[in-house]
Design a protein around this motif. Structure first.
Motif, mmCIF file in Angstrom:
data_model
loop_
_atom_site.group_PDB
_atom_site.id
_atom_site.type_symbol
_atom_site.label_atom_id
_atom_site.label_comp_id
_atom_site.label_asym_id
_atom_site.label_seq_id
_atom_site.Cartn_x
_atom_site.Cartn_y
_atom_site.Cartn_z
ATOM 1 N N THR A 108 -6.011 6.648 -5.506
ATOM 2 C CA THR A 108 -6.929 6.001 -5.211
ATOM 3 C C THR A 108 -7.620 5.396 -6.623
ATOM 4 N N SER A 111 -5.492 1.233 -3.896
ATOM 5 C CA SER A 111 -4.985 2.280 -3.451
ATOM 6 C C SER A 111 -3.526 2.329 -3.239
ATOM 7 N N LYS A 169 -1.751 9.958 -2.043
ATOM 8 C CA LYS A 169 -2.636 8.962 -2.294
ATOM 9 C C LYS A 169 -3.202 8.927 -3.517
ATOM 10 N N TYR A 211 0.767 -1.240 0.063
ATOM 11 C CA TYR A 211 -0.126 -0.071 -0.126
ATOM 12 C C TYR A 211 0.816 1.284 -0.075
#
Length: 448
Positions: free
Chosen positions: A362, A367, A360, A176
Motif C-alpha cells: 500500500t 495499492s 499487499k 491491482y
C-alpha cells in the motif's frame, strides 16, 4: 511409470545469448565436420549469422559440436560463465567441463551446451549445490533427489507425468494484482540450464572429492517414486524449521510428497500451529525453534557450503532494513510502478511454513497485491530476499521512515532442506531416512 532403461545423455545449457565465448581445450576434440581440433585457446563469435570458431583452426557453421576423443582425459574450460544470475551471490567464473560442447548461433547470440551422461552430470550437481566435502549420506540423498528431479522434468517435457506442471510459467496480472510463479523453463535447445533456476551445475571444477563420485556411483539409477511416477523432488537451502507445500510456490495443486514437514526430531513443542495464521507465523519467525537446519555448527557449514554460499551465515533467521526511499526505489525498479510513499506491507495469505503467498503493498498513490513467493522475494530486494517468510516492522505513522523485515529460511522451502539434511547426515541418519523425512510416502526405485 515411464522408465529409463539405460543412462540418458543430458544436454545442459551453460551460456545463452553471448556475443563471444572463450574456450580452452585440454586434449583432442573432433568437430562436427570430422576435423580434429587440438588443445589450446579458442574464441567463438557470431559472423554472418553463424558461429565462427578461431584458434588452432577456423570453423564456421550454424552450430559446431566438439566431441572429446577420450571422455576422461579431455575437458573444456568455458571462460566468463555467469552463475547465481540475479541472486545476491551472482558472479562470473571460468568453469571446466567434460563431455561434448555444442555452440549454436541464435538471433540473440551464441548458446553453449554441454552434453554428457546423466551420472557424470550429477557428480557436478551435488558438488555445486553443496560442497563435495559434505557427509557421505547427504551426498547420496542429494544425488537421488537431483536425479529424480531431472528425470521427472524430462517426463513432464514429454507429457508422461500427470502429477507435474504443464507450463514453465504462469501469471495473472491486473491493475491491482500480480500473481506469478515459475517452473523450469521449456528450453528448446537443451534439457536443463546450469544455474540455480534449474540445478547448479558448475562442471568438474567443483567435483573434487572421491565422496562425490562414490555417492553417485552408490545410488546409480535410483530415484524416489510416489505410486508409479518419478517424484518432482524439489529442494532449497534452508526451510527455516518447517518445509513448505508445493502450492505456495507454484500452481494451486497438491503434490502429496511435497507437504509441510517439521524439520526436526519428534513433535513440535510450545509452537502454535498452523503457521498460515498470522499471529502464529509472526511468533514462529521471530523465535529460534529447535530444528535440524538450526543446528548446523560453523564447522559443519564450512564443510557443506560452497565458498560463495558461506558469505551468507544468517540463513535460518535473518533481518534486512530499508529506508522509505530505498524501498520505493526498489519497488519502482522491480515492478515499474510508482507507489509514492509506502504506507504498509501486509501479508494476505501465508503457506504452511509461514512463507507469504500473497502480499499487499500500500502506497500513497496506489495499492497492489503480489504473489507468489518468488515474485514477492524479487519485488522487495535488489536481488532476491532469502525467502518470503518474513514479518514487517515499520517505524512512524502513516509514512514510515524505515522498514525492518525479520525473516526465516533461505529459498522456497519445498521438499528437501539442504542444511537440515546435512545436519541429519552428520548425526548418523542414512540417506534413505533423510529422503523419507522430507518426502513423505515415497519409495526408492532403481531405473537402470
Amino acid at each position: 511409470m515411464i522408465g529409463f532403461n539405460e543412462e540418458p545423455l543430458i544436454k545442459v545449457g551453460l551460456v545463452s545469448a553471448a556475443s563471444e565465448v572463450r574456450l580452452t581445450l585440454k586434449g583432442r576434440y573432433i568437430a562436427t565436420s570430422s576435423e580434429a581440433i587440438d588443445e589450446g585457446d579458442y574464441v567463438a563469435s557470431i559472423e554472418g549469422g553463424a558461429v565462427m570458431l578461431t584458434g588452432g583452426t577456423r570453423i564456421k557453421s550454424g552450430s559446431i559440436a566438439l566431441a572429446p576423443e577420450d571422455f576422461d582425459l579431455c575437458s573444456i574450460v568455458v571462460h566468463s560463465v555467469t552463475i547465481g544470475i540475479d541472486f545476491h551471490w551472482q558472479r562470473t567464473e571460468s568453469q571446466r567441463f567434460q563431455g561434448a560442447i555444442k555452440l549454436i548461433a541464435t538471433h540473440q547470440g551464441i548458446t553453449v551446451i554441454n552434453e554428457l551422461p546423466l551420472e557424470s552430470y550429477l557428480v557436478s550437481v551435488i558438488s555445486s549445490e553443496m560442497s563435495a566435502s559434505c557427509p557421505a549420506e547427504l551426498l547420496r540423498a542429494h544425488a537421488i533427489v537431483s536425479r529424480s528431479w531431472l528425470l521427472a522434468q524430462l517426463c513432464a517435457a514429454r507429457g508422461d507425468n500427470s502429477m507435474l506442471p504443464d507450463s514453465s510459467a504462469s501469471s495473472y496480472e491486473s491493475s491491482y494484482e500480480i500473481l506469478r510463479w515459475y517452473n523450469r523453463e521449456s528450453h528448446l535447445e537443451f534439457d536443463v540450464c546450469a544455474d540455480d533456476h534449474c540445478q547448479r551445475y558448475q562442471g568438474i571444477s567443483k567435483a573434487f572429492s572421491d565422496e562425490a563420485f562414490n555417492a553417485v556411483q552408490a545410488t546409480r539409477g535410483k530415484v524416489i517414486v510416489y505410486g508409479r511416477e518419478i517424484c518432482d523432488a524439489r529442494y532449497s537451502k534452508s526451510c527455516g524449521g518447517m518445509t513448505e507445500v508445493y502450492r505456495a510456490a507454484w500452481e494451486d495443486k497438491d503434490v502429496p510428497y511435497l507437504a509441510a514437514v517439521y524439520d526436526g526430531e519428534g513433535e513440535l513443542h510450545k509452537v502454535q500451529l498452523p503457521l498460515t495464521d498470522e499471529e502464529n507465523a509472526r511468533a514462529w519467525i521471530e523465535s529460534s525453534p529447535a530444528a535440524f537446519c538450526n543446528a548446523a555448527s560453523p564447522a559443519l557449514l564450512a564443510r557443506i557450503l560452497p565458498d560463495f554460499d558461506q558469505e551468507t551465515q544468517d540463513f535460518f533467521r535473518w533481518t534486512i532494513e530499508y529506508t522509505q526511499d530505498e524501498l520505493r526505489e526498489i519497488l519502482l525498479n522491480k515492478l515499474s510502478l510508482d507507489f509514492g510513499r509506502i504506507l504498509a506491507l501486509e501479508p494476505l495469505e501465508r503457506g504452511e511454513s509461514g512463507r507469504i503467498i500473497r502480499l499487499k503493498i500500500t502506497g500513497e498513490k496506489r495499492s497492489l497485491h503480489i504473489g507468489k513467493e518468488l515474485e514477492i522475494r524479487r519485488a522487495l530486494s535488489r536481488s532476491h530476499l532469502y525467502s518470503s517468510a518474513f514479518v514487517v516492522h515499520a517505524d512512524g505513522s502513516p509514512y514510515a521512515t524505515r522498514f525492518r523485515l525479520n525473516g526465516a529460511g533461505w529459498g522456497h522451502g519445498v521438499g528437501l532442506c539442504q542444511i537440515g539434511a546435512a545436519v541429519m547426515a552428520d548425526r548418523g541418519y542414512t540417506h534413505e531416512e533423510i529422503l523419507r523425512h522430507y518426502f513423505r510416502g515415497v519409495s526408492l526405485k532403481a531405473l537402470y
